[in-house]
Structures are given as structure tokens and as C-alpha cells.
Design an enzyme around this catalytic site. Structure first.
Site, short mmCIF file in Angstrom:
data_model
loop_
_atom_site.label_atom_id
_atom_site.label_comp_id
_atom_site.label_asym_id
_atom_site.label_seq_id
_atom_site.Cartn_x
_atom_site.Cartn_y
_atom_site.Cartn_z
CG ASP A 45 21.01 -2.07 0.09
OD1 ASP A 45 20.48 -2.10 -1.03
OD2 ASP A 45 21.36 -3.11 0.70
CB SER A 46 20.93 0.67 -5.03
OG SER A 46 19.83 1.53 -4.78
CG ASP A 84 16.96 -1.59 0.70
OD1 ASP A 84 16.40 -2.60 1.15
OD2 ASP A 84 17.66 -1.59 -0.33
CE LYS A 113 14.51 -3.33 -1.38
NZ LYS A 113 15.61 -4.28 -1.18
CD GLU A 115 19.11 -7.50 -0.53
OE1 GLU A 115 19.86 -8.50 -0.57
OE2 GLU A 115 19.43 -6.40 -1.00
CD GLU A 182 17.64 -6.95 -7.88
OE1 GLU A 182 17.26 -6.54 -6.77
OE2 GLU A 182 18.73 -6.61 -8.41
O1 KIV Z 1 18.69 -1.13 -3.19
C1 KIV Z 1 17.83 -0.95 -4.07
O2 KIV Z 1 17.76 0.12 -4.68
C2 KIV Z 1 16.88 -2.02 -4.34
C3 KIV Z 1 15.92 -1.89 -5.46
C4 KIV Z 1 16.57 -1.71 -6.76
C5 KIV Z 1 14.90 -2.94 -5.48
O3 KIV Z 1 16.89 -2.99 -3.63
#
Ligand code: KIV
Length: 264
Positions: A45-46, A84, A113, A115, A182
Site C-alpha cells: 500500500d506504499s 497488502d 500482508k 499490519e 519494520e
Molecule cells: O507497503 C509496503 O510497501 C510495505 C513494505 C515496505 C513492507 O509494507
């Protein structure tokens, strides 16, 4: 060409071989990352920050994540693609978590993934019941920036370090197949890695993790609005691109492009 599986990642951990992971958000970039041989592509989600130009990841939606995951999955031959889960796509209820996680698998991801640690343990257990592989993520969790007052290194003192170690064991016990660490001190990254049997993937968590992940835009020098300490830039594609575009402009302006070779 063998596809990366959970079993392959666990084998790598057990054999002391490092796992490589990178983010990607589009077809050509995912194809490059896959061709290089990276084990895991995370559609993070970055993308809210490095692709959409937002200040943080909170506004990213499920629909946006699915769009990017679908096109990344199309490019990945060998790498394991993980989606994510964005803010509020898994926290409100277990049924929303299952439905949304399942949507990632339906567009080609091999897992998701999420959090959090003990606060999301019920979600990890539920997704695992539906055979949806879950990568957990503790330490700095960007979806919690407002709670922590920014992106602050976690686990610096003994009490919080012990808590993170506990959280790692809790998510493993709940069924997570791997764990992102992280923004934690390297000694803690190492001790968590030694204490769990699932692979740990570090970002700003030192060299003692089982693997490492970076945001591709940071690694390639495509994003320079801010650069966290844990980033190492291996290329400067932004500068190379500006240079190439300037050459193109000069050739257009001086009547050099298109030449006879580019003309019918
Ligand atoms: O959103 C993301 O790209 C991440 C990674 C950097 C671990 O959570």
C-alpha cells in the site's frame, strides 16, 4: 523456473539462505523484478505514497490495490506475489477481512500482508482457516502513524523489545507464514528471527532477518521526496530519465528527431 512457495521460503530460512523481496505496482516493473529473480513481490500500500503522491498510506482503497495486484500478478512468473491489505479492509470485521483477502487471491496474489501483532491475531486465525496465507507486519506499521505520532523506530527499550518479541511469537502461533519487521533495532531483528520458525523479512530491521524488502522506487532512485535511513539506492533512474527526456526535447527542438531512420 520454479515458482516461489511458502515451503521454498521456509526451506531458505532453515538453510540460512537469504530471502529477497521488493515491492512493485505495475506490469513492467514487476517483470523486471521477476526477471532479476527476487523471491517475493509485495504489492504494497506504499503505492499511495510512491505512485499516487499521497502523504501516507491511509487513503489507499481495496479497488486500487486490486487493480495493481492484478497487473503485477500478470508479470510474475517465478516470484510470489502478495497483496497488502489497505487500511480498513480487514480491521472492521472478520467477514470483511476474509472477503477482501479472498479478492486478492482471485486477482492472482498468493497471499496477503496485514499490519499488526496481537491486535490482529483473530484476523490471522480467520484468514488461515480459509487457507489464505498471511504475512504479518510488526514494528513500524504505517497504517498506525496517527497512534504513534509518525514513523518512529519501535522496540528501542527493553520493555517494548520484549513486547515485539512476544507479538512475533503470537502471530506465528496464529498461523502467519512470515513476518515483516519494520523499523526496529538490528539486535531485536536478529533475536526475533531466531525465536520464530517462520521467515522474517526486514525493512530497517538489520541484517539478522531471514530476508530483506525495500520499496522499488527507493532502490531505483525513482522517489526522492524523502528517504528513510534504511534505504540504499542502487540506481538513479529519475536522473537518468530526466537526462534522456532532455536529450529528446533538444533533438525535437533542433529538428534532429525524427530522423530518416524513424520516418516512413
Ligand atoms: O507497503 C509496503 O510497501 C510495505 C513494505 C515496505 C513492507 O509494507
Amino acid at each position: 523456473m520454479k515458482k516461489t512457495t511458502i515451503q521454498h521460503l521456509i526451506k531458505k530460512k532453515n538453510e540460512g539462505l537469504k530471502i529477497t523481496a521488493l515491492t512493485a505496482y505495475d506490469y513492467p516493473t514487476a517483470a523486471i523484478v521477476d526477471e532479476a529473480g527476487v523471491d517475493i513481490i509485495l504489492v504494497g500500500d506504499s503505492l499511495g505514497v510512491v505512485v499516487q503522491g499521497l502523504d501516507n498510506t491511509l487513503p489507499v482503497t481495496m479497488d486500487e490495490m486490486l487493480y495493481h495486484t492484478r497487473i503485477v500478478a500478470r508479470a510474475a512468473g517465478r516470484a510470489m506475489v502478495l497483496g497488502d491489505m489497505p487500511f480498513l479492509s480487514y480491521q472492521p470485521s472478520l467477514s470483511e477481512a476474509v472477503t477482501n483477502a479472498g479478492r486478492f487471491l482471485q486477482v492472482g496474489a498468493k497471499g496477503v500482508k496485514i499490519e499488526g501483532g496481537s491486535n490482529v491475531v483473530h484476523i490471522i486465525k480467520e484468514l488461515t482457516k480459509y487457507d489464505i496465507p498471511v504475512m504479518a507486519h510488526i514494528g513500524i506499521t504505517p497504517q498506525s502513524i496517527h497512534r504513534y505520532g509518525g514513523y518512529k523506530v519501535q522496540g528501542r527499550d527493553e520493555k517494548t523489545a520484549r513486547k515485539l518479541l512476544e507479538e512475533a511469537k503470537i502471530v506465528e502461533e496464529a498461523g502467519a507464514f512470515s513476518l515483516v519487521l519494520e523499523g526496529i533495532p538490528p539486535e531485536l531483528g536478529k533475536s526475533i528471527t531466531r525465536s520464530v520458525s517462520i521467515p522474517t523479512i526486514g525493512i530497517g530491521a538489520g541484517p539478522g532477518c531471514d530476508g530483506q524488502i525495500l520499496v522499488i522506487h527507493d532502490l531505483l532512485g525513482l522517489f526522492d521526496r524523502f528517504t528513510p535511513k534504511f534505504v540504499k539506492r542502487y540506481a538513479n533512474i529519475k536522473a537518468t530519465s530526466v537526462d534522456a527526456i532532455k536529450k529528446y526535447m533538444a533533438e525535437v527542438e533542433n529538428g534532429i528527431f525524427p530522423g530518416t531512420e524513424q520516418s516512413y
